[in-house]
Design a protein around this motif. Structure first.
Motif, mmCIF file in Angstrom:
data_model
loop_
_atom_site.group_PDB
_atom_site.id
_atom_site.type_symbol
_atom_site.label_atom_id
_atom_site.label_comp_id
_atom_site.label_asym_id
_atom_site.label_seq_id
_atom_site.Cartn_x
_atom_site.Cartn_y
_atom_site.Cartn_z
ATOM 1 N N TYR A 1 0.857 -1.178 0.000
ATOM 2 C CA TYR A 1 0.000 0.000 0.000
ATOM 3 C C TYR A 1 0.894 1.229 0.000
ATOM 4 O O TYR A 1 2.020 1.204 0.487
ATOM 5 N N ALA A 2 0.390 2.342 -0.535
ATOM 6 C CA ALA A 2 1.236 3.519 -0.721
ATOM 7 C C ALA A 2 1.191 4.473 0.468
ATOM 8 O O ALA A 2 2.211 4.993 0.891
ATOM 9 N N SER A 3 0.047 4.717 1.032
ATOM 10 C CA SER A 3 -0.109 5.721 2.083
ATOM 11 C C SER A 3 -0.493 5.054 3.400
ATOM 12 O O SER A 3 -1.098 3.973 3.413
ATOM 13 N N ASP B 1 0.914 5.114 -8.707
ATOM 14 C CA ASP B 1 0.842 5.825 -9.982
ATOM 15 C C ASP B 1 1.373 7.239 -9.778
ATOM 16 O O ASP B 1 0.807 8.008 -9.010
ATOM 17 N N PRO B 2 2.480 7.617 -10.452
ATOM 18 C CA PRO B 2 3.035 8.959 -10.248
ATOM 19 C C PRO B 2 2.114 10.063 -10.749
ATOM 20 O O PRO B 2 2.186 11.195 -10.301
ATOM 21 N N ASN B 3 1.208 9.737 -11.698
ATOM 22 C CA ASN B 3 0.278 10.741 -12.218
ATOM 23 C C ASN B 3 -0.910 10.960 -11.305
ATOM 24 O O ASN B 3 -1.564 12.000 -11.390
ATOM 25 N N ASP B 4 -1.213 9.979 -10.464
ATOM 26 C CA ASP B 4 -2.355 10.081 -9.549
ATOM 27 C C ASP B 4 -1.945 9.567 -8.172
ATOM 28 O O ASP B 4 -2.253 8.440 -7.797
ATOM 29 N N PRO B 5 -1.236 10.392 -7.383
ATOM 30 C CA PRO B 5 -0.763 9.922 -6.081
ATOM 31 C C PRO B 5 -1.892 9.692 -5.074
ATOM 32 O O PRO B 5 -1.699 9.019 -4.074
#
Length: 191
Positions: free
Chosen positions: A132-134, A161-165
């Protein structure tokens, strides 16, 4: 009668009435040094006395029991949140594991367009892991791990996704622990 032979000690003047070292005053032992050593000895005796008293009252344990566990962190309960998109990557050489896991997620309430499957770059991933990212996504990752029957949970922005953090996304990498050739655990369910 014989005469005594003179030696070097016969020339020492006898000004003092005392003779011999045992009557001489102790060099360097003045009153302040004696007082200082007395205070240090008293302080050591007091500290040792307090320590012994605390041990006897049970406030200090010299040898704590290894069996008594300390305060443990409460186990975090996950939440199954079907609003997350899930990417399932098969990191084993066994085919079809990603499709099986996709079907499990679809049966749990995820929509078909929110679950995608694929192959991982490495076919030798040891343990199934959910990324998971966050930190706000941690409970959803734990819930997903519980849903699929246990997996490791780890925070990483590698798959983000760097375009949709702000995208709500979880990534499941299936490891060798899910293959048919995986070593069975020592615990087997009782029949």
């Amino acid at each position: 009668m014989t005469q005594l032979v003179k030696d070097r000690f016969d020339d020492v003047p006898r000004s003092s009435g005392r003779v011999g070292a045992h009557r001489a005053e102790a060099p360097g032992m003045n009153g302040w040094v004696v007082l200082l050593w007395s205070l240090v000895a008293a302080l050591v005796i007091i500290v040792v006395g307090i320590f012994v008293a605390l041990v006897m009252m049970g406030r200090i344990a010299l040898f704590p029991d290894a069996d008594t566990p300390g305060p443990s962190a409460p186990e975090v309960q996950g939440v199954v949140d079907t609003t997350y998109s899930v990417i399932v990557l098969n990191a084993t050489s066994e085919e079809g594991l990603d499709v099986q896991l996709r079907d499990t997620l679809l049966n749990a309430g995820w929509t078909a367009d929110s679950v995608t499957t694929g192959l991982a770059e490495s076919p030798e991933f040891a343990d199934t892991t959910i990324y998971y990212a966050s930190t706000t996504d941690e409970l959803a990752a734990i819930g997903l791990a519980d849903l699929i029957g246990g997996a490791q949970v780890e925070q990483s922005d590698f798959y983000a996704d760097p375009n949709d953090p702000e995208q709500k996304q979880l990534v499941v990498v299936i490891g060798l622990d899910r293959t048919a050739a995986a070593p069975e655990s020592a615990e087997t369910p009782a029949e």
